[in-house]
Enzyme design. Structure first.
Site, PDB file in Angstrom:
ATOM      1  N   GLN A   1       0.829  -1.207   0.000  1.00  0.00           N
ATOM      2  CA  GLN A   1       0.000   0.000   0.000  1.00  0.00           C
ATOM      3  C   GLN A   1       0.863   1.256   0.000  1.00  0.00           C
ATOM      4  O   GLN A   1       1.587   1.510   0.976  1.00  0.00           O
ATOM      5  CB  GLN A   1      -0.877  -0.012   1.261  1.00  0.00           C
ATOM      6  CG  GLN A   1      -1.783   1.189   1.416  1.00  0.00           C
ATOM      7  CD  GLN A   1      -2.515   1.196   2.754  1.00  0.00           C
ATOM      8  OE1 GLN A   1      -2.032   0.596   3.723  1.00  0.00           O
ATOM      9  NE2 GLN A   1      -3.647   1.845   2.828  1.00  0.00           N
ATOM     10  N   GLY A   2       0.793   2.044  -1.057  1.00  0.00           N
ATOM     11  CA  GLY A   2       1.589   3.269  -1.156  1.00  0.00           C
ATOM     12  C   GLY A   2       0.739   4.500  -0.913  1.00  0.00           C
ATOM     13  O   GLY A   2       0.428   5.235  -1.853  1.00  0.00           O
ATOM     14  N   TYR A   3       0.345   4.722   0.329  1.00  0.00           N
ATOM     15  CA  TYR A   3      -0.404   5.930   0.694  1.00  0.00           C
ATOM     16  C   TYR A   3       0.540   6.951   1.345  1.00  0.00           C
ATOM     17  O   TYR A   3       0.734   8.042   0.838  1.00  0.00           O
ATOM     18  CB  TYR A   3      -1.514   5.588   1.698  1.00  0.00           C
ATOM     19  CG  TYR A   3      -2.840   5.111   1.119  1.00  0.00           C
ATOM     20  CD1 TYR A   3      -2.922   4.509  -0.119  1.00  0.00           C
ATOM     21  CD2 TYR A   3      -4.022   5.261   1.847  1.00  0.00           C
ATOM     22  CE1 TYR A   3      -4.131   4.061  -0.623  1.00  0.00           C
ATOM     23  CE2 TYR A   3      -5.243   4.825   1.351  1.00  0.00           C
ATOM     24  CZ  TYR A   3      -5.301   4.231   0.116  1.00  0.00           C
ATOM     25  OH  TYR A   3      -6.509   3.800  -0.361  1.00  0.00           O
ATOM     26  N   SER A   4       1.122   6.559   2.511  1.00  0.00           N
ATOM     27  CA  SER A   4       1.858   7.540   3.334  1.00  0.00           C
ATOM     28  C   SER A   4       3.149   8.003   2.670  1.00  0.00           C
ATOM     29  O   SER A   4       3.806   7.251   1.956  1.00  0.00           O
ATOM     30  CB  SER A   4       2.214   6.924   4.689  1.00  0.00           C
ATOM     31  OG  SER A   4       1.072   6.410   5.301  1.00  0.00           O
TER      32      SER A   4
ATOM     33  N   GLU B   1      -9.727  -1.283   5.391  1.00  0.00           N
ATOM     34  CA  GLU B   1      -8.516  -1.384   6.220  1.00  0.00           C
ATOM     35  C   GLU B   1      -8.906  -1.412   7.696  1.00  0.00           C
ATOM     36  O   GLU B   1      -8.285  -2.074   8.506  1.00  0.00           O
ATOM     37  CB  GLU B   1      -7.575  -0.207   5.935  1.00  0.00           C
ATOM     38  CG  GLU B   1      -6.266  -0.306   6.714  1.00  0.00           C
ATOM     39  CD  GLU B   1      -5.193   0.687   6.277  1.00  0.00           C
ATOM     40  OE1 GLU B   1      -5.405   1.408   5.296  1.00  0.00           O
ATOM     41  OE2 GLU B   1      -4.138   0.714   6.934  1.00  0.00           O
TER      42      GLU B   1
ATOM     43  N   SER C   1      -4.023   7.279  13.096  1.00  0.00           N
ATOM     44  CA  SER C   1      -3.559   7.230  14.492  1.00  0.00           C
ATOM     45  C   SER C   1      -4.735   7.418  15.460  1.00  0.00           C
ATOM     46  O   SER C   1      -5.793   7.949  15.093  1.00  0.00           O
ATOM     47  CB  SER C   1      -2.517   8.323  14.740  1.00  0.00           C
ATOM     48  OG  SER C   1      -3.161   9.575  14.838  1.00  0.00           O
ATOM     49  N   ASN C   2      -4.520   6.994  16.710  1.00  0.00           N
ATOM     50  CA  ASN C   2      -5.607   7.089  17.698  1.00  0.00           C
ATOM     51  C   ASN C   2      -6.009   8.539  17.981  1.00  0.00           C
ATOM     52  O   ASN C   2      -7.167   8.816  18.270  1.00  0.00           O
ATOM     53  CB  ASN C   2      -5.208   6.376  18.994  1.00  0.00           C
ATOM     54  CG  ASN C   2      -5.363   4.868  18.845  1.00  0.00           C
ATOM     55  OD1 ASN C   2      -5.475   4.355  17.727  1.00  0.00           O
ATOM     56  ND2 ASN C   2      -5.380   4.145  19.950  1.00  0.00           N
ATOM     57  N   GLU C   3      -5.024   9.458  17.880  1.00  0.00           N
ATOM     58  CA  GLU C   3      -5.379  10.872  18.108  1.00  0.00           C
ATOM     59  C   GLU C   3      -6.347  11.345  17.014  1.00  0.00           C
ATOM     60  O   GLU C   3      -7.317  12.056  17.289  1.00  0.00           O
ATOM     61  CB  GLU C   3      -4.112  11.756  18.103  1.00  0.00           C
ATOM     62  CG  GLU C   3      -3.211  11.563  19.316  1.00  0.00           C
ATOM     63  CD  GLU C   3      -2.377  10.297  19.261  1.00  0.00           C
ATOM     64  OE1 GLU C   3      -2.221   9.711  18.163  1.00  0.00           O
ATOM     65  OE2 GLU C   3      -1.887   9.855  20.322  1.00  0.00           O
TER      66      GLU C   3
HETATM   67  C1  LIG Z   1       4.113  -0.266  11.377  1.00  0.00           C
HETATM   68  C2  LIG Z   1       3.452   0.676  10.428  1.00  0.00           C
HETATM   69  C3  LIG Z   1       3.026   0.204   9.200  1.00  0.00           C
HETATM   70  C4  LIG Z   1       2.461   1.065   8.272  1.00  0.00           C
HETATM   71  N1  LIG Z   1       2.126   0.572   7.035  1.00  0.00           N
HETATM   72  C5  LIG Z   1       1.732   1.423   6.060  1.00  0.00           C
HETATM   73  C6  LIG Z   1       1.536   0.975   4.720  1.00  0.00           C
HETATM   74  O1  LIG Z   1       1.685  -0.218   4.415  1.00  0.00           O
HETATM   75  N2  LIG Z   1       1.203   1.867   3.788  1.00  0.00           N
HETATM   76  C7  LIG Z   1       1.005   3.181   4.065  1.00  0.00           C
HETATM   77  O2  LIG Z   1       0.685   3.949   3.167  1.00  0.00           O
HETATM   78  N3  LIG Z   1       1.195   3.655   5.331  1.00  0.00           N
HETATM   79  C8  LIG Z   1       1.557   2.809   6.322  1.00  0.00           C
HETATM   80  N4  LIG Z   1       1.770   3.269   7.605  1.00  0.00           N
HETATM   81  C9  LIG Z   1       1.684   4.721   7.852  1.00  0.00           C
HETATM   82  C10 LIG Z   1       0.568   5.158   8.778  1.00  0.00           C
HETATM   83  O3  LIG Z   1      -0.656   5.196   8.117  1.00  0.00           O
HETATM   84  C11 LIG Z   1       0.990   6.544   9.326  1.00  0.00           C
HETATM   85  O4  LIG Z   1       2.136   6.335  10.133  1.00  0.00           O
HETATM   86  C12 LIG Z   1      -0.103   7.205  10.124  1.00  0.00           C
HETATM   87  O5  LIG Z   1      -1.153   7.610   9.292  1.00  0.00           O
HETATM   88  C13 LIG Z   1       0.444   8.441  10.899  1.00  0.00           C
HETATM   89  O6  LIG Z   1       1.109   9.296  10.040  1.00  0.00           O
HETATM   90  P1  LIG Z   1       2.598   9.808  10.339  1.00  0.00           P
HETATM   91  O7  LIG Z   1       3.434   8.634  10.699  1.00  0.00           O
HETATM   92  O8  LIG Z   1       3.030  10.645   9.195  1.00  0.00           O
HETATM   93  O9  LIG Z   1       2.477  10.699  11.646  1.00  0.00           O
HETATM   94  P2  LIG Z   1       1.975  12.205  11.718  1.00  0.00           P
HETATM   95  O10 LIG Z   1       0.750  12.365  10.895  1.00  0.00           O
HETATM   96  O11 LIG Z   1       3.109  13.126  11.449  1.00  0.00           O
HETATM   97  O12 LIG Z   1       1.573  12.324  13.240  1.00  0.00           O
HETATM   98  C14 LIG Z   1       2.541  12.458  14.281  1.00  0.00           C
HETATM   99  C15 LIG Z   1       1.800  12.528  15.604  1.00  0.00           C
HETATM  100  O13 LIG Z   1       0.945  13.680  15.630  1.00  0.00           O
HETATM  101  C16 LIG Z   1      -0.397  13.301  15.859  1.00  0.00           C
HETATM  102  N5  LIG Z   1      -1.293  14.149  15.039  1.00  0.00           N
HETATM  103  C17 LIG Z   1      -1.155  14.421  13.717  1.00  0.00           C
HETATM  104  N6  LIG Z   1      -2.162  15.222  13.304  1.00  0.00           N
HETATM  105  C18 LIG Z   1      -2.955  15.442  14.392  1.00  0.00           C
HETATM  106  C19 LIG Z   1      -4.170  16.164  14.610  1.00  0.00           C
HETATM  107  N7  LIG Z   1      -4.772  16.809  13.610  1.00  0.00           N
HETATM  108  N8  LIG Z   1      -4.696  16.153  15.853  1.00  0.00           N
HETATM  109  C20 LIG Z   1      -4.114  15.478  16.887  1.00  0.00           C
HETATM  110  N9  LIG Z   1      -2.950  14.774  16.734  1.00  0.00           N
HETATM  111  C21 LIG Z   1      -2.389  14.744  15.501  1.00  0.00           C
HETATM  112  C22 LIG Z   1      -0.490  11.840  15.424  1.00  0.00           C
HETATM  113  O14 LIG Z   1      -1.532  11.152  16.067  1.00  0.00           O
HETATM  114  C23 LIG Z   1       0.878  11.324  15.828  1.00  0.00           C
HETATM  115  O15 LIG Z   1       0.872  10.999  17.203  1.00  0.00           O
HETATM  116  C24 LIG Z   1       2.294   2.431   8.586  1.00  0.00           C
HETATM  117  C25 LIG Z   1       2.712   2.908   9.835  1.00  0.00           C
HETATM  118  C26 LIG Z   1       3.285   2.054  10.744  1.00  0.00           C
HETATM  119  C27 LIG Z   1       3.749   2.599  12.062  1.00  0.00           C
END
Ligand SMILES: Cc1cc2nc3c(=O)[nH]c(=O)nc-3n(C[C@H](O)[C@H](O)[C@H](O)COP(=O)(O)OP(=O)(O)OC[C@H]3O[C@@H](n4cnc5c(N)ncnc54)[C@H](O)[C@@H]3O)c2cc1C
Length: 398
Positions: A126-129, A244, A383-385
């Site tokens: 999955q290439g989203y992030s 998902e 994320s849970n937040e």
């Molecule tokens: C083990 C693992 C596997 C994954 N696999 C995939 C995958 O296969 N494909 C894919 O595309 N992605 C994948 N992901 C990515 C995942 O979807 C993102 O890590 C997730 O959406 C959080 O984005 P970020 O890491 O950029 O953190 P950020 O968005 O930068 O967030 C950092 C922190 O800030 C908090 N935060 C951000 N915005 C807000 C807000 N508006 N209000 C309150 N708090 C906030 C977040 O909750 C977090 O604690 C994976 C992640 C992990 C850890």
């Protein structure tokens, strides 16, 4: 709500149990239950057994080779799989892309890709992030520029789970920058063997290689690999996310984790008595068990509503928050139950066949690794937040 299964559902559960007893190899179940490392061949073997039984694609209608199961049948089968120690089905092709192609793909895409997913010919990731675009996914920057009958893709994806095993990646790419961010995104299917793609490992806290960075440099992708319409990818991406988050509460995993925790606590001694009898420890176990029972009932209510056509909305976010908190608490208690024996970091011990004498009890080997690995569940899938923001807005009207 009637908490009992219907006679037909009981028959289905018995069928599932006997299939698992018959077709899930003992060695594979022992690996899963013992927290050993699974390789691609393990997943492929289980995938093949499910496929031969016609029980692989739970979320696909029967006309496309799926099970056509009701929400309750899916729930029952998941519970039985976890209890028996079956490996999870790798979700990217089957549970994520498959439903998107069924709903939004072209006839050619459906007839080409769906059988290949079922046969295990193609592994998807999955290439989203992207760096800087996780929670704020719509800000993604990986660009696809039209050049004749190709798109030329440049950019970077990150956290790509099992990207190092994958043959294909489904990607969100930016095809228009002069509009609202959500309106310039397209959904592209990209062959990982195309020149210009580089996959680099990310080693996570537990020392494991599960996720990757994927770089795209002038990658040429045929226009026929666009799903649906150009710039409508956000709609398909959101539809995929509903799949998902299906089952994201992980009730079955939490139940099996709690049962294991209780066994460990009854074997570990503190002050001459089993740890399970220590009032402070027992209180934390009781608290997590109460939370789990409440969540299980809530989850059943949602499954029951889905059975009657209901579509879970904010409830998915509530399940995601509570379910992941419970699973993290269980791994924390397990780590505490094993005390210093949970501390050694011996990654080789997770390989099946490792036969060095363990530092502590055998069951302590995977505990540190699992504790660190479980940190991810409150991050991925939104994320849970972010889930709390959704609950605040949609349920509490804040
Ligand atoms: C083990 C693992 C596997 C994954 N696999 C995939 C995958 O296969 N494909 C894919 O595309 N992605 C994948 N992901 C990515 C995942 O979807 C993102 O890590 C997730 O959406 C959080 O984005 P970020 O890491 O950029 O953190 P950020 O968005 O930068 O967030 C950092 C922190 O800030 C908090 N935060 C951000 N915005 C807000 C807000 N508006 N209000 C309150 N708090 C906030 C977040 O909750 C977090 O604690 C994976 C992640 C992990 C850890």
């Amino acid at each position: 709500m009637d908490m009992n299964f219907t006679p037909e559902e009981v028959i289905f559960r018995n069928e599932a149990r006997s299939f698992l007893a018959d077709r899930l190899p003992d060695a594979l179940a022992a690996k899963v239950k013992g927290g050993k490392r699974l390789g691609k061949a393990d997943y492929e073997l289980w995938h093949d057994r499910l496929k031969k039984r016609g029980w692989l694609a739970w979320h696909w209608p029967a006309e496309h080779g799926g099970t056509g199961w009701t929400p309750i049948e899916k729930h029952i089968f998941e519970e039985e799989c976890v209890a028996a120690g079956a490996p999870r089905v790798v979700p990217f092709g089957l549970n994520m892309l498959g439903p998107v192609l069924i709903k939004f793909g072209s006839d050619e895409q459906r007839s080409h890709y769906l059988p290949r997913i079922l046969n295990g010919d193609d592994w998807w990731c999955q290439g989203y992030s992207e760096p800087g675009s996780g929670s704020d996914l719509a800000s993604l920057k990986t660009k696809a520029v039209r050049d004749g009958d190709h798109y030329v893709v440049n950019g970077q994806k990150t956290w790509t789970t099992l990207g190092h095993f994958a043959d294909w990646i489904f990607c969100l790419v930016r095809t228009d920058s002069d509009c609202k961010p959500q309106e310039g995104i397209s959904f592209l299917l990209i062959d990982m063997k195309t020149p210009g793609i580089t996959v680099q490992p990310i080693i996570t806290l537990d020392g494991e290689h599960e996720v990757n960075e994927v770089f795209f440099e002038d990658v040429r992708v045929p226009v026929g690999n666009l799903v649906g319409e150009e710039n409508k990818g956000w709609t398909y991406a959101k539809y995929l996310l509903t799949y998902e988050r299906t089952g994201i509460a992980g009730v079955a995993f939490a139940k099996s984790g709690l049962a294991h925790l209780k066994q460990v606590a009854s074997r570990q001694m503190k002050g001459g008595k089993p740890l399970a009898q220590d009032p402070l420890f027992a209180t934390r176990v009781a608290q997590v068990e109460i939370d789990l029972m409440a969540m299980e009932t809530f989850n059943l209510r949602i499954v029951s509503a889905a059975q009657h056509g209901g579509v879970p909305g904010v409830e998915s976010s509530m399940l995601k928050i509570k379910g992941t908190e419970i699973r993290q608490e269980i791994t924390d208690l397990l780590r505490r139950a094993l005390g210093p024996y949970a501390a050694p970091f011996v990654p080789e011990a997770l390989d099946a066949g490792y036969n060095e004498p363990p530092i502590g009890p055998d069951e302590a080997n995977p505990v540190a690794s699992q504790y660190f690995n479980m940190r991810k569940v409150s991050i991925y899938g939104g994320s849970n937040e972010i889930q709390k923001n959704i609950v605040a807005k949609m349920m509490l009207g804040l």
